[in-house]
Design an enzyme around this catalytic site. Structure first.
Site, PDB file in Angstrom:
ATOM      1  CG  ASP A   1      46.812  47.929  34.664  1.00 43.12           C
ATOM      2  OD1 ASP A   1      47.015  48.215  35.864  1.00 43.12           O
ATOM      3  OD2 ASP A   1      45.670  47.731  34.203  1.00 43.12           O
TER       4      ASP A   1
ATOM      5  CE  LYS B   1      42.363  45.665  41.802  1.00 36.95           C
ATOM      6  NZ  LYS B   1      41.027  45.096  41.583  1.00 36.95           N
TER       7      LYS B   1
ATOM      8  CD1 TRP C   1      41.135  43.676  34.995  1.00 37.06           C
ATOM      9  CD2 TRP C   1      40.361  45.718  34.532  1.00 37.06           C
ATOM     10  NE1 TRP C   1      40.111  43.938  35.870  1.00 37.06           N
ATOM     11  CE2 TRP C   1      39.616  45.181  35.618  1.00 37.06           C
ATOM     12  CE3 TRP C   1      40.048  46.997  34.065  1.00 37.06           C
ATOM     13  CZ2 TRP C   1      38.585  45.889  36.237  1.00 37.06           C
ATOM     14  CZ3 TRP C   1      39.013  47.697  34.683  1.00 37.06           C
ATOM     15  CH2 TRP C   1      38.305  47.152  35.745  1.00 37.06           C
TER      16      TRP C   1
END
Length: 360
Positions: free
Chosen positions: A172, A196, A102
């Site tokens: 992030d 999430k 990511w």
């Protein structure tokens, strides 16, 4: 109906009590005669939902008054572009910490807008460890420092907040936000996709210090500029109203459970149980450095990849879903977010031990 144990990495498990409330309110929200999905985002009903969600999030994270909270769309992937567009400034330079898949995507996007300095990388360890800050090579002229506190795919996690001096820190937090307390005042900007620990896919949280708003690069599309989003209370365009509503229910649920300190205690217990089972098995293996293991995403490898399909098939039959590792790394991965109960992890551990006895 039998509910399964859901270990998917995202979209992921939601608290059952929240799902039940959504069910009960689906056709008629609080006597309005309509679903939240049908409401005008400008109507008093949804405006009240939005205001309560922001208030509860601010309480959960103790967000200082000089930070703006946005409920946007496009996931963290859109933030990969919005962050440099809004924060790079005239110098167009930023530091990025590369710790896995990511952060790599965030770096690739940022390079489209300016010079990116890879201040540290976990590549030498195969992205199985976090580079110590003593080895970082930060650019004193950088507009901000960006990092990914938890890499969902690789299962590495920062258990500390980087020190960046006066340079704004950007995180992030897609796969770790709301899993424990975090000192928001240490950051210039935090962003997180919802799917999430926050709620269903469709809404993206951005928490940004107000002095960082209003400096978008020339030519930045209006929809990607934080300033009009702040000015319009995240309603410059029609927001993801239903996802925003469900996220608000999750916030209220977390408060009722004792807040983020209580969630941290539970999440740490779950992770310890699963890692202990892996480490003591002599059969399963976790490739991540012990100090950098994620609380949220636990990858593990079987001694023979030929057993993977059997493991997944038997796990599914036992009501354990979402355990297949990401296609880029293989193996297994258990994502144990807030809504995954301790009982779910106990059940997974019992299955893993039984599987080892039969196939080891």
């Amino acid at each position: 109906m039998a509910r399964v144990y859901n270990f998917n990495a995202g979209p992921a498990a939601l608290p059952q009590v929240v799902l039940e409330q959504v069910r009960d309110e689906l056709l008629d929200w609080h006597g309005s005669g309509m679903s939240v999905m049908e409401m005008s985002h400008r109507g008093k009903e949804f405006m009240a939902i939005a205001a309560q969600a922001e208030q509860d999030l601010r309480e959960l994270l103790a967000i200082p008054e000089n930070y703006k909270v946005l409920f946007l769309q496009g996931g963290a992937t859109t933030q990969f572009a919005m962050v440099p567009l809004n924060l790079m400034g005239e110098g167009r330079r930023a530091d990025y910490i590369h710790t896995g898949a990511w952060s790599k995507k965030a770096i690739s996007e940022a390079k489209k807008f300016g010079a990116v300095n890879i201040a540290a990388s976990g590549e030498e360890s195969g992205f199985a460890a976090i580079p110590p800050q003593s080895a970082w090579r930060l650019d004193s002229e950088a507009a901000y420092v960006h990092y990914t506190p938890n890499e969902t795919i690789g299962g590495v996690e920062f258990h500390w907040i980087p020190e960046t001096g006066g340079v704004p820190l950007v995180g992030d937090f897609s796969s770790t936000l709301l899993s424990r307390p975090v000192d928001v005042s240490r950051f210039g900007l935090i962003y997180a996709g919802a799917q999430k620990n926050v709620g269903p896919a469709g809404v993206t949280l951005v928490i940004v210090r107000e002095d960082l708003v209003g400096h978008a690069l020339p030519g930045t599309p209006t929809i990607l500029d934080y300033a009009p989003q702040v000015e319009n209370d995240s309603m410059y365009n029609t927001p993801a109203t239903f996802s925003w509503y469900v996220a608000g229910l999750v916030f209220a649920h977390l408060k009722a459970q004792g807040g983020l300190a209580a969630m941290a205690e539970i999440n740490q217990r779950k992770a310890k149980l699963l890692y202990r089972t892996i480490d003591e098995s002599g059969f399963y293996r976790n490739p991540v450095a012990i100090a950098d293991r994620s609380w949220m995403n636990v990858p593990f490898i079987l001694p023979d990849a030929a057993l993977d399909a059997t493991f997944l098939s038997e796990a599914k039959a036992a009501g354990l879903l979402g355990l297949k590792g990401h296609r880029s790394v293989g193996g297994m991965r258990a994502s144990i977010y807030n809504a995954v109960s301790y009982e779910a992890v106990e059940t997974l551990v019992a299955f893993m031990k039984d599987f080892q006895q039969r196939h080891g």
